[in-house]
Design an enzyme around this catalytic site. Structure first.
Site, short mmCIF file in Angstrom:
data_model
loop_
_atom_site.label_atom_id
_atom_site.label_comp_id
_atom_site.label_asym_id
_atom_site.label_seq_id
_atom_site.Cartn_x
_atom_site.Cartn_y
_atom_site.Cartn_z
N GLU A 102 0.92 -1.43 0.21
CA GLU A 102 -0.20 -0.14 -0.05
C GLU A 102 0.58 1.46 -0.24
O GLU A 102 2.36 1.20 0.54
CB GLU A 102 -0.75 0.37 0.92
CG GLU A 102 -1.75 1.11 2.05
CD GLU A 102 -2.50 1.51 0.13
OE1 GLU A 102 -2.58 1.78 -0.97
OE2 GLU A 102 -4.08 0.94 0.50
N ASP A 103 -0.20 2.41 -0.44
CA ASP A 103 1.09 3.80 -0.64
C ASP A 103 1.27 4.40 0.58
O ASP A 103 2.27 5.02 1.37
CB ASP A 103 0.89 4.22 -1.85
CG ASP A 103 -0.98 4.43 -1.29
OD1 ASP A 103 -1.28 4.22 -0.52
OD2 ASP A 103 -1.27 5.62 -2.06
N ASP A 106 -3.25 5.61 6.12
CA ASP A 106 -3.87 7.06 7.48
C ASP A 106 -4.73 6.72 8.13
O ASP A 106 -4.54 6.66 8.97
CB ASP A 106 -4.67 8.03 5.84
CG ASP A 106 -5.10 9.38 5.85
OD1 ASP A 106 -4.53 9.25 7.18
OD2 ASP A 106 -5.85 10.01 5.09
N PHE A 155 -1.37 16.47 4.22
CA PHE A 155 -1.64 16.17 2.81
C PHE A 155 -0.02 16.13 2.34
O PHE A 155 0.16 16.96 2.09
CB PHE A 155 -3.01 16.94 2.56
CG PHE A 155 -3.28 16.23 1.19
CD1 PHE A 155 -4.02 15.20 1.85
CD2 PHE A 155 -3.15 16.69 -0.16
CE1 PHE A 155 -4.54 14.32 -0.29
CE2 PHE A 155 -3.21 16.18 -1.58
CZ PHE A 155 -4.42 14.58 -1.45
N ARG A 168 1.34 12.31 -8.89
CA ARG A 168 1.88 11.30 -9.10
C ARG A 168 2.47 10.66 -9.37
O ARG A 168 4.02 9.98 -9.20
CB ARG A 168 0.87 9.97 -9.45
CG ARG A 168 -0.80 10.05 -8.36
CD ARG A 168 -1.44 9.22 -9.33
NE ARG A 168 -3.12 8.53 -9.73
CZ ARG A 168 -3.64 8.26 -7.87
NH1 ARG A 168 -1.99 8.28 -6.67
NH2 ARG A 168 -4.55 9.01 -7.80
#
Ligand code: IMP
Ligand code: MG
Length: 178
Positions: A102-103, A106, A155, A168
């Protein structure tokens, strides 16, 4: 301080690519050791993890399969909590060692929902790797086996992470300017 503009927002350089590479080297070495002889199936979570998955997999020097799933929970800069599977898994994972790639974790909502769905398919075990973790935003208890870097609850964009679809392709990570 290097700043960039994406759509209506300004971002400043936060994690340079050299630091990203060192962090991935560290977890890749550990994963290679842990997963040797387990014939793992890596499940990369699109879209965000594509860059991490690519750099990570090049450093995993053991026999392994790689597959992709797609989920989405973000709209703009806030998690909507509504996790949708857009693209699913084609191979059987029954009896396999699964490694989720997973990136970023959160709130942990996406990971929790995905783990529940994967567990229903009877794998032997599930390991979780995430490039980034926002520990202060975590709302669910999710087992995290490999975390490359922990970050504050800002963010961020770049290295696979997007702001409304953009950013990205940036090789470094930038954070939203306050
Ligand atoms: P969670 O379900 O709240 O854990 O959110 C997970 C997903 O939200 C990740 O897989 C990312 O795609 C996205 N996400 C979380 N934080 C950020 C961020 O700072 N920038 C861009 N995307 C993010
Ligand atoms: Mg993601």
């Amino acid at each position: 301080m290097e700043t960039i503009k994406i759509k209506d927002k300004e971002f400043e350089l936060f994690i340079p690519s050299s630091e990203i590479e060192q962090a991935i080297d560290r977890i890749a070495e550990k994963m290679t050791k842990d997963l040797e002889k387990k014939n793992p199936l890596f499940i990369c979570v699109l879209n965000g993890s594509f860059m991490f998955a690519s750099d990570l997999m090049k450093r995993i020097n053991i026999p392994a399969e790689i597959s992709f799933v797609r989920m989405s929970s973000y709209s703009g800069t806030a998690s909507t909590g509504d996790v949708k599977i857009v693209y699913g898994l084609e191979e059987s994972i029954e009896g396999r060692t699964i490694v989720v790639v997973e990136d970023i974790v959160d709130t942990g909502n996406t990971m929790e929902r995905m783990l529940r769905q994967l567990e229903a398919l009877n794998p032997k075990e599930i390991k979780v790797s995430t490039f980034l973790l926002k520990p202060d935003a975590l709302k669910h208890e999710v087992p995290l086996d490999y975390v490359a870097l922990s970050v504050p609850t800002d963010f961020i964009v770049g290295y696979g992470l997007d702001y409304d679809g953009y950013g990205r392709n940036l090789p470094d990570i930038y954070k939203l300017k306050q």
